[in-house]
Design an enzyme around this catalytic site. Sequence first.
Site, mmCIF file in Angstrom:
data_model
loop_
_atom_site.group_PDB
_atom_site.id
_atom_site.type_symbol
_atom_site.label_atom_id
_atom_site.label_comp_id
_atom_site.label_asym_id
_atom_site.label_seq_id
_atom_site.Cartn_x
_atom_site.Cartn_y
_atom_site.Cartn_z
ATOM 1 N N TYR A 1 -2.103 3.912 -49.128
ATOM 2 C CA TYR A 1 -3.361 4.104 -49.858
ATOM 3 C C TYR A 1 -4.517 3.434 -49.119
ATOM 4 C CZ TYR A 1 -6.993 3.251 -53.366
ATOM 5 O OH TYR A 1 -8.200 3.167 -54.020
ATOM 6 N N SER B 1 -12.292 1.271 -51.160
ATOM 7 C CA SER B 1 -11.514 0.280 -51.911
ATOM 8 C C SER B 1 -11.454 -1.059 -51.188
ATOM 9 C CB SER B 1 -10.098 0.832 -52.073
ATOM 10 O OG SER B 1 -9.208 -0.184 -52.428
HETATM 11 N N1 LIG Z 1 -10.115 1.806 -60.387
HETATM 12 C C1 LIG Z 1 -10.123 0.943 -59.395
HETATM 13 O O1 LIG Z 1 -9.869 -0.254 -59.590
HETATM 14 C C2 LIG Z 1 -10.464 1.378 -57.986
HETATM 15 C C3 LIG Z 1 -10.506 0.394 -56.987
HETATM 16 C C4 LIG Z 1 -10.814 0.780 -55.693
HETATM 17 C C5 LIG Z 1 -11.100 2.096 -55.406
HETATM 18 N N2 LIG Z 1 -11.045 3.045 -56.389
HETATM 19 C C6 LIG Z 1 -11.353 4.428 -56.043
HETATM 20 O O2 LIG Z 1 -12.306 4.932 -56.965
HETATM 21 C C7 LIG Z 1 -12.078 6.322 -57.185
HETATM 22 C C8 LIG Z 1 -11.909 6.586 -58.677
HETATM 23 O O3 LIG Z 1 -10.809 5.818 -59.150
HETATM 24 P P1 LIG Z 1 -10.357 5.801 -60.678
HETATM 25 O O4 LIG Z 1 -9.776 4.478 -60.951
HETATM 26 O O5 LIG Z 1 -11.434 6.344 -61.510
HETATM 27 O O6 LIG Z 1 -9.126 6.810 -60.596
HETATM 28 P P2 LIG Z 1 -8.765 8.087 -61.495
HETATM 29 O O7 LIG Z 1 -7.404 8.496 -61.046
HETATM 30 O O8 LIG Z 1 -8.994 7.790 -62.922
HETATM 31 O O9 LIG Z 1 -9.849 9.146 -61.017
HETATM 32 C C9 LIG Z 1 -9.666 9.970 -59.894
HETATM 33 C C10 LIG Z 1 -9.824 11.409 -60.341
HETATM 34 O O10 LIG Z 1 -9.663 12.232 -59.189
HETATM 35 C C11 LIG Z 1 -8.920 13.362 -59.559
HETATM 36 N N3 LIG Z 1 -8.225 13.888 -58.386
HETATM 37 C C12 LIG Z 1 -7.196 13.310 -57.715
HETATM 38 N N4 LIG Z 1 -6.778 14.116 -56.740
HETATM 39 C C13 LIG Z 1 -7.575 15.215 -56.765
HETATM 40 C C14 LIG Z 1 -7.630 16.401 -56.001
HETATM 41 N N5 LIG Z 1 -6.756 16.657 -55.014
HETATM 42 N N6 LIG Z 1 -8.583 17.318 -56.288
HETATM 43 C C15 LIG Z 1 -9.465 17.099 -57.307
HETATM 44 N N7 LIG Z 1 -9.436 15.992 -58.089
HETATM 45 C C16 LIG Z 1 -8.508 15.052 -57.814
HETATM 46 C C17 LIG Z 1 -7.958 12.879 -60.620
HETATM 47 O O11 LIG Z 1 -7.478 13.919 -61.459
HETATM 48 C C18 LIG Z 1 -8.783 11.837 -61.358
HETATM 49 O O12 LIG Z 1 -9.394 12.378 -62.511
HETATM 50 C C19 LIG Z 1 -10.856 6.691 -56.347
HETATM 51 O O13 LIG Z 1 -11.305 7.202 -55.115
HETATM 52 C C20 LIG Z 1 -10.158 5.357 -56.145
HETATM 53 O O14 LIG Z 1 -9.381 5.361 -54.972
HETATM 54 C C21 LIG Z 1 -10.734 2.705 -57.681
#
Ligand SMILES: NC(=O)c1ccc[n+]([C@@H]2O[C@H](COP(=O)([O-])OP(=O)(O)OC[C@H]3O[C@@H](n4cnc5c(N)ncnc54)[C@H](O)[C@@H]3O)[C@@H](O)[C@H]2O)c1
Length: 319
Positions: A154, A129
């Site tokens: 985070y 991130s």
């Molecule tokens: N969306 C953004 O703007 C953004 C920005 C920076 C980083 N990220 C990173 O990208 C990745 C995806 O983000 P996103 O926005 O799609 O989030 P999201 O919450 O939609 O997707 C994450 C998925 O991981 C699953 N998950 C969480 N904990 C879990 C566990 N213990 N075991 C199994 N599954 C688990 C959740 O159920 C979810 O479906 C994450 O690692 C997030 O930190 C996202």
Amino acid sequence: MRNILVTGGAGFIGSHLVDKLLSEGVWNITVIDDLNDFYSPEIKRSNIAGHLTQPNYRFIEADIRDDAKLAEIFAETKFDDIVHLAARAGVRPSLSEPKLYAETNINGTVNLLELAREYGIKQFVFGSSSSVYGINEKVPFAEDDPIFQPISPYAATKAAGELICHTYSHLYDIRTVCLRFFTVYGARQRPDLAIHKFSKLITEGKPIQVFGDGSSRRDYTYVDDIIQGVRAAIDYDRSIHEVFNLGESQTVTLSELIELIENALGQKAVIDRQPWQPGDVPATYADISKSQRLLDYDPKTKIQEGIPKFVEWFRSQNR
Ligand SMILES: NC(=O)c1ccc[n+]([C@@H]2O[C@H](COP(=O)([O-])OP(=O)(O)OC[C@H]3O[C@@H](n4cnc5c(N)ncnc54)[C@H](O)[C@@H]3O)[C@@H](O)[C@H]2O)c1
């Protein structure tokens, strides 16, 4: 066919990655996701509904903290690649649940790397991130800038994830590619994120909480561009460990963002101004020259086009 594991594949970014992989027809895809209730599991189920009918797709409801369950899954399938996106996402909730964030984002990542080591898996892509840059003042943020000033649990867990990736690449010859996503938006965006949350509240005629004076800046990245970068990272083979920014390299202020959403919705926002939130960074801004050079990353959707596209999707969901 190559076997790929996508953790978090029922989420926002993960489900788009699965769409892309399915469209290529050369992957056997396994998704691990625990469908937790950080936001409605129903949304996650609908994200994967179209995937479940595909022959080369398998969904396993499992928690990445459960190393015994993970061991069973890895014993059954020899994965060629892992894209690790499962995480507790969201900055503000991490202040109230730091242990949950550490257990999921750090221990969960170690669990997967341990199995990658045990089974000789050579490609591990990690969803990091932009928040790892914390309160760095130098912009745009470049990959070799220091990341020792995270200001939320985070962000600290994501920085820790990157560090442990480096360790495993060095010790065990696993290629680890860490991707620093800059606020991602588009169809299926998480409902807790500003663009989605604001669109919903404005449509309902409810006030939106705006933290600070509206001058904070963000580099918003359209999901199709992120997926292009993630896909390139799966093939990346020029070094054993690398970190890449995936952003648009264009920033807008919070006030400008609200105006773009208002224009796309054709409705004015009612602003409920609130004090600055601890954990929020004042700015994010990606230097993407390294990703352009080494991943052929070429983001195409400027926020001025992306917000109307998001609103079109949002309307299709809320008819
Ligand atoms: N969306 C953004 O703007 C953004 C920005 C920076 C980083 N990220 C990173 O990208 C990745 C995806 O983000 P996103 O926005 O799609 O989030 P999201 O919450 O939609 O997707 C994450 C998925 O991981 C699953 N998950 C969480 N904990 C879990 C566990 N213990 N075991 C199994 N599954 C688990 C959740 O159920 C979810 O479906 C994450 O690692 C997030 O930190 C996202």
